[in-house]
Design a protein around this motif. Sequence first.
Motif, mmCIF file in Angstrom:
data_model
loop_
_atom_site.group_PDB
_atom_site.id
_atom_site.type_symbol
_atom_site.label_atom_id
_atom_site.label_comp_id
_atom_site.label_asym_id
_atom_site.label_seq_id
_atom_site.Cartn_x
_atom_site.Cartn_y
_atom_site.Cartn_z
ATOM 1 N N SER A 165 52.495 1.161 57.058
ATOM 2 C CA SER A 165 52.270 0.378 55.838
ATOM 3 C C SER A 165 52.275 1.272 54.603
ATOM 4 N N GLN A 166 51.723 2.476 54.713
ATOM 5 C CA GLN A 166 51.738 3.418 53.593
ATOM 6 C C GLN A 166 53.165 3.828 53.252
ATOM 7 N N LYS A 167 53.975 4.036 54.282
ATOM 8 C CA LYS A 167 55.380 4.398 54.056
ATOM 9 C C LYS A 167 56.133 3.263 53.364
ATOM 10 N N ALA A 168 55.865 2.028 53.794
ATOM 11 C CA ALA A 168 56.541 0.879 53.191
ATOM 12 C C ALA A 168 56.179 0.750 51.717
ATOM 13 N N GLN A 169 54.899 0.953 51.396
ATOM 14 C CA GLN A 169 54.455 0.878 50.002
ATOM 15 C C GLN A 169 55.078 1.992 49.180
ATOM 16 N N THR A 172 58.763 1.428 48.324
ATOM 17 C CA THR A 172 58.933 0.501 47.205
ATOM 18 C C THR A 172 58.686 1.206 45.875
ATOM 19 N N GLN A 173 57.655 2.053 45.825
ATOM 20 C CA GLN A 173 57.334 2.793 44.600
ATOM 21 C C GLN A 173 58.483 3.720 44.205
ATOM 22 N N LEU A 174 59.022 4.433 45.174
ATOM 23 C CA LEU A 174 60.105 5.370 44.885
ATOM 24 C C LEU A 174 61.364 4.632 44.432
ATOM 25 N N LEU A 175 61.656 3.524 45.093
ATOM 26 C CA LEU A 175 62.841 2.748 44.745
ATOM 27 C C LEU A 175 62.777 2.256 43.308
ATOM 28 N N ALA A 176 61.570 1.926 42.843
ATOM 29 C CA ALA A 176 61.404 1.457 41.463
ATOM 30 C C ALA A 176 61.797 2.535 40.455
ATOM 31 N N LEU A 245 56.653 4.664 33.492
ATOM 32 C CA LEU A 245 56.643 4.266 34.896
ATOM 33 C C LEU A 245 56.729 5.491 35.792
ATOM 34 N N THR A 246 57.607 6.428 35.433
ATOM 35 C CA THR A 246 57.738 7.659 36.208
ATOM 36 C C THR A 246 56.443 8.453 36.181
#
Length: 270
Positions: A165-169, A172-176, A245-246
Amino acid sequence: MDTQSRLLGAVGPAPHWSNLGAWISEDNQLSSDQPYNEAANRLALLHAAAVGINERDSLLELGAGAGASLRLWASHGVRNIITIDQALTTLPAEFKGLGVNHRGIQADFDAPWSELPLVDVIIAVDALYHARSFGSSLGNIAAQLTPQGRWALSTLHINTELTRSQKAQLKTQLLACGIAWSGVWHQSFSSVEPPSIFENAGLAIQRIDDLTESVLAGFALAIAHRKQSLSLSDQLHPAWWKLSLTARLCRSLVASGKVRYVLISGKKSA
């Protein structure tokens, strides 16, 4: 001057840097109030020091951006430079008449490159994690080096102890922020079996430097410091939103321990 560089506080003639910067003072203390140009230049110099770049070297740089680094490498006496970026690198005006042999290639880091001569040194300053495939990028680097070639790159290293779950979160953060999950380093530093992604690519690691505080924490602090001197219209600019954001992501990654920012260097495998 491009908008993002102006908002960061870049000064002087273009082209300007586009890396996160190493926000450390001469006495190696975190320093977020220095000029952006200095911090960005310092991060590049850490790569140069890692490979011991000299005037006899032919150099290939991945992610040279607008070309600010070309000015730096020329100051080190390097005269044969190839740059590969998703956009063509601009040749600084002062290069004309200096005898610098520059060739700019527009290509992805992890895609097949045009036929190029082998080089002594390959450097990727704060750029490689924008590739779709970290392993393919490393393979390209190894294939382009001479037998005694050296390399240095900075990238994000994911904590291997994260839960699913931490990896999935985190993904998403990195993709943003435009960072692909497959474009960063996931394997443990101490992995012996199976061979590391670097060994598979034909690269031997000689040194790993943890720059998390100076780069990620430093950039987050620098953005907070810079905001104090910006007008309201600048703070509402889309480019500033992206920088903010970065910075928030950098702050979160440092606090959570999910990611480290590392400078890795070494030689081509024998």
